[in-house]
Design an enzyme around this catalytic site. Structure first.
Site, PDB file in Angstrom:
ATOM      1  N   LYS A   1      -0.306  -7.800  -1.919  1.00  0.00           N
ATOM      2  CA  LYS A   1       0.904  -7.195  -2.706  1.00  0.00           C
ATOM      3  C   LYS A   1       1.026  -5.703  -2.192  1.00  0.00           C
ATOM      4  CE  LYS A   1       0.406 -10.181  -6.825  1.00  0.00           C
ATOM      5  NZ  LYS A   1       0.250 -10.281  -8.336  1.00  0.00           N
TER       6      LYS A   1
ATOM      7  N   TYR B   1       5.397 -16.366   0.836  1.00  0.00           N
ATOM      8  CA  TYR B   1       4.380 -15.610  -0.269  1.00  0.00           C
ATOM      9  C   TYR B   1       3.200 -16.370  -0.070  1.00  0.00           C
ATOM     10  CZ  TYR B   1       2.787 -13.681  -4.467  1.00  0.00           C
ATOM     11  OH  TYR B   1       2.114 -12.980  -5.355  1.00  0.00           O
TER      12      TYR B   1
ATOM     13  N   VAL C   1      -7.051 -13.097  -6.676  1.00  0.00           N
ATOM     14  CA  VAL C   1      -8.068 -14.267  -7.323  1.00  0.00           C
ATOM     15  C   VAL C   1      -8.933 -15.041  -6.503  1.00  0.00           C
ATOM     16  CG1 VAL C   1      -6.003 -14.532  -9.321  1.00  0.00           C
ATOM     17  CG2 VAL C   1      -6.027 -15.783  -6.985  1.00  0.00           C
TER      18      VAL C   1
END
Length: 309
Positions: free
Chosen positions: A68, A193, A263
């Site tokens: 990001k 994404y 994550v």
């Protein structure tokens, strides 16, 4: 690039590894559930090219939410601040990274910041190009240049696993499309994404990217400015305020450096004007950050007074 092992760093890794038992791997993405929860490794990359490490730093991780920060930097360069921040805000949120709650109460319904999933989907939506691959390639090229490795690519296995299980991200994307914040096919956006999140590298490459952010976008070894200093500073500010999800405030107090977690268990740190850090520890705490990796950064910051505050 040769990275020298450090007995001092290894002692910190051994101490921090005990925190891994308090976490668990990200099972909601099936491909990530295969990781060894007890793994922990770190690389520290200096502006002169020196690198020290501990643990299995060659083990690859996918960037996940660390991507990001990088996609934000690229989109800010391509689109400019005015366009980007007309679609996504600059404020931290106390909500989990995949929450839809704030979107329903905001008017207009734009995400609070680019580090939560809703905001990151907007940023990825702004990547230029006509097809998924056409839009992914400039991001991959940017990452390869910062990391100093043209072999970096995305994991097809992880990308597919995420694509097939991205129900919450689809919900966020449909909500954003309903309100006109994004204007493209949701499935195409989710495809892009998930491939972005599945870009993989090792701790050394991650630390080198962190070093570029730490040096305000400059790759000092090549004397090349890879992004404008203002873009790097905007990204580092988001890393401080939002980079560790809804544990960012506590992290700022205990560690006090710009950092972004993912994550998969990765953490990228950028100690301003000093060095970059790459960490991989797959067992996550309840906030979604690497349990042992966070502990490791706390130990380093306390010992070497790394906090910028």
């Amino acid at each position: 690039m040769l990275c020298h092992s450090s007995e001092e760093l290894m002692a910190f890794v051994k101490e921090a590894r005990s925190a891994a038992k308090e976490g668990k791997v990200a099972e909601y993405i099936p491909a990530l559930a295969k990781a060894n929860p007890n793994s922990l490794s770190i690389a520290i990359f200096y502006p002169d090219g020196k690198c020290i490490s501990a643990g299995d730093i060659d083990k690859k991780m996918t960037l996940q939410s660390i991507s990001k920060v990088i996609s934000l930097a690229l989109v800010l360069m391509d689109r400019g601040e005015k366009e980007v921040f007309s679609r996504v805000g600059m404020e931290p949120t106390g909500d989990p990274f995949h929450s839809i709650g704030k979107l329903e109460t905001m008017s207009p319904a734009k995400p609070l910041n680019p580090m939560i999933n809703a905001g990151a989907l907007v940023v990825t939506h702004l990547l230029k190009g006509k097809s998924v691959e056409d839009r992914l390639q400039p991001l991959l090229s940017f990452i390869r240049e910062m990391a100093g490795d043209n072999r970096i690519d995305y994991s097809e296995e992880v990308a597919l696993s995420e694509y097939q299980s991205s129900f919450l991200n689809r919900a966020l994307a449909y909500f954003l499309r309903q309100h006109g914040v994004i204007q493209e096919d949701v499935e195409e956006l989710i495809d892009l994404y998930t491939k972005q999140c599945a870009i993989e590298m090792n701790c050394l490459e991650l630390a080198r990217i962190g070093m570029v952010f730490a040096m305000d976008g400059l790759d000092p070894m090549r004397g090349k400015q890879l992004m404008p200093p203002k873009v790097a500073r905007i990204c580092k500010t988001f890393m401080v305020t939002c980079g560790m999800y809804n544990a960012s405030g506590e992290f700022a107090i205990k560690v006090g450096i710009p950092a972004k977690s993912g994550v998969s268990g990765g953490i990228m740190g950028a100690v301003p004007n000093t060095f970059g850090i790459g960490i991989f520890g797959p067992a996550l705490n309840e906030k979604g950050n690497s349990a042992a990796g966070t502990k490791l950064l706390e130990l380093l910051s306390k010992t070497y007074r790394l906090s910028m505050f």
